[in-house]
Write a protein that holds these residues in place. Structure first.
Motif, PDB file in Angstrom:
ATOM      1  N   ASP A 285      25.418  -2.689-107.712  1.00 38.73           N
ATOM      2  CA  ASP A 285      25.981  -3.743-108.559  1.00 38.73           C
ATOM      3  C   ASP A 285      26.893  -4.707-107.809  1.00 38.73           C
ATOM      4  O   ASP A 285      27.747  -5.357-108.398  1.00 38.73           O
ATOM      5  CB  ASP A 285      26.721  -3.132-109.754  1.00 38.73           C
ATOM      6  CG  ASP A 285      27.819  -2.160-109.349  1.00 38.73           C
ATOM      7  OD1 ASP A 285      27.918  -1.833-108.147  1.00 38.73           O
ATOM      8  OD2 ASP A 285      28.579  -1.725-110.231  1.00 38.73           O
ATOM      9  N   GLN A 286      26.716  -4.810-106.513  1.00 32.13           N
ATOM     10  CA  GLN A 286      27.354  -5.853-105.710  1.00 32.13           C
ATOM     11  C   GLN A 286      26.256  -6.599-104.973  1.00 32.13           C
ATOM     12  O   GLN A 286      25.470  -5.994-104.240  1.00 32.13           O
ATOM     13  CB  GLN A 286      28.351  -5.267-104.709  1.00 32.13           C
ATOM     14  CG  GLN A 286      29.543  -4.576-105.350  1.00 32.13           C
ATOM     15  CD  GLN A 286      30.416  -3.864-104.327  1.00 32.13           C
ATOM     16  OE1 GLN A 286      30.327  -4.106-103.122  1.00 32.13           O
ATOM     17  NE2 GLN A 286      31.261  -2.966-104.799  1.00 32.13           N
TER      18      GLN A 286
ATOM     19  N   SER B  17      21.341  -6.470-102.997  1.00 29.91           N
ATOM     20  CA  SER B  17      22.466  -5.585-103.278  1.00 29.91           C
ATOM     21  C   SER B  17      22.654  -4.680-102.067  1.00 29.91           C
ATOM     22  O   SER B  17      21.779  -4.620-101.178  1.00 29.91           O
ATOM     23  CB  SER B  17      22.187  -4.744-104.526  1.00 29.91           C
ATOM     24  OG  SER B  17      21.131  -3.815-104.266  1.00 29.91           O
TER      25      SER B  17
ATOM     26  N   ASP C 173      26.543   2.805-109.403  1.00 27.91           N
ATOM     27  CA  ASP C 173      27.416   1.650-109.596  1.00 27.91           C
ATOM     28  C   ASP C 173      28.729   1.844-108.848  1.00 27.91           C
ATOM     29  O   ASP C 173      29.049   2.937-108.376  1.00 27.91           O
ATOM     30  CB  ASP C 173      27.640   1.335-111.080  1.00 27.91           C
ATOM     31  CG  ASP C 173      28.384   2.425-111.814  1.00 27.91           C
ATOM     32  OD1 ASP C 173      29.426   2.892-111.320  1.00 27.91           O
ATOM     33  OD2 ASP C 173      27.928   2.806-112.911  1.00 27.91           O
TER      34      ASP C 173
ATOM     35  N   SER D 270      31.639  -9.027-106.841  1.00 26.46           N
ATOM     36  CA  SER D 270      30.404  -8.456-107.379  1.00 26.46           C
ATOM     37  C   SER D 270      29.204  -9.346-107.081  1.00 26.46           C
ATOM     38  O   SER D 270      28.067  -8.877-107.038  1.00 26.46           O
ATOM     39  CB  SER D 270      30.539  -8.237-108.889  1.00 26.46           C
ATOM     40  OG  SER D 270      30.815  -9.459-109.540  1.00 26.46           O
TER      41      SER D 270
END
Length: 286
Positions: free
Chosen positions: A179-180, A220, A242, A254
């Protein structure tokens, strides 16, 4: 042309050293912390007077993102004060300052690539120290070009790719955050872009520019890790998790994809896709 490089033993500095061998028409002066502390004004002025560069590439930085939360004084001393010392020396000597900054100047709270005109809003000590370095350069106003980059890796030093290669050889399974989102950047590609600018700048012009440079595409950290395993032939399974599974002292953006339109338009720089550059780096490792 004489080119002075600070931070020469870091990832970017090492890649600049490699590329310098292909540019015999230029004379390079490589200095790391042992030879030149960029926070020491007299030492910097002396180095500039001795080397007489047309361009100074600042690859020196405090990059320990989490440690900076515990030791902000060191981060600001190098990333802000050091940038100011270099800016003053370059203004005094009429030298173009090519200064490397970071995607961490943005908080990551948007879903589209960041342009140079977007307002910075760093959420970490590291990001704030780098932003204040940019701002101090602007206030002192030598001829300068600031280049922000992201997710830098190379065969040198400590970075995500080398960590994944080590852990992938030791373990059968790894968890990596999904989630980055950003863009991995080959330090070799960034070094090439900086030298392209250095070699083609107009010495009679006073530059006040900020650009973004990373490789093309988005990923990601999970995607990045999967690509490392696939391209290196390691049989380590990557599991997406996550960020809450791996709390860190410094908040990470993010989303920190950088829009590279300006640097491509103004300098004609061709930017490789991130997987292609990763494959090239890994093939050279084997």
């Amino acid at each position: 042309m004489n080119i002075l490089v600070t931070g020469s033993n870091g990832q970017l500095g090492r890649e600049l050293q490699e590329l310098s061998r292909l540019l015999p028409a230029h004379r390079f002066f490589f200095h790391d912390l042992q030879e030149l502390d960029i926070t020491e004004s007299s030492a910097v002025m002396s180095a500039v007077a001795r080397c007489q560069p047309s361009v100074l590439i600042n690859a020196a930085a405090y990059t320990a993102v989490d440690r900076a939360e515990r030791d902000p004084e060191s981060a600001f001393r190098v990333n802000r004060n050091g940038a100011g010392v270099l800016a003053s020396a370059c203004r005094e000597a009429g030298v173009l300052l090519l200064h490397v900054s970071t995607d961490y100047v943005f908080d990551g709270n948007r879903p589209t690539p960041y342009r140079e005109s977007d307002s910075p809003s760093p959420s970490s000590v590291y990001g704030r120290s780098k932003l204040q370095g940019e701002q101090l350069i602007g206030e002192i106003d030598p001829s300068h070009i600031i280049v922000r980059t992201s997710w830098l890796y190379s065969p040198y030093g400590a970075n995500f790719v080398k960590t994944m290669l080590r852990l992938g050889a030791e373990k059968s399974e790894l968890q990596v955050v999904f989630d980055q989102t950003g863009t991995p950047t080959s330090a070799a590609d960034l070094a090439g872009a900086l030298l392209e600018i250095a070699g083609h700048h107009d010495p009679s012009r006073h530059y006040r520019q900020t650009y973004h440079y990373s490789n093309e595409g988005t990923a990601s950290w999970y995607d990045f890790a999967c690509a490392v395993m696939e391209l290196s032939g390691l049989e380590c399974r990557i599991l997406p998790v996550d960020s809450s599974c791996y709390p860190q002292e410094a908040p990470r953006p993010s989303y920190s994809v950088l829009d590279k339109s300006a640097i491509k338009r103004d300098w004609g720089i061709r930017i490789p896709y991130w997987r292609d550059s990763l494959a090239a780096m890994l093939s050279n490792q084997s």
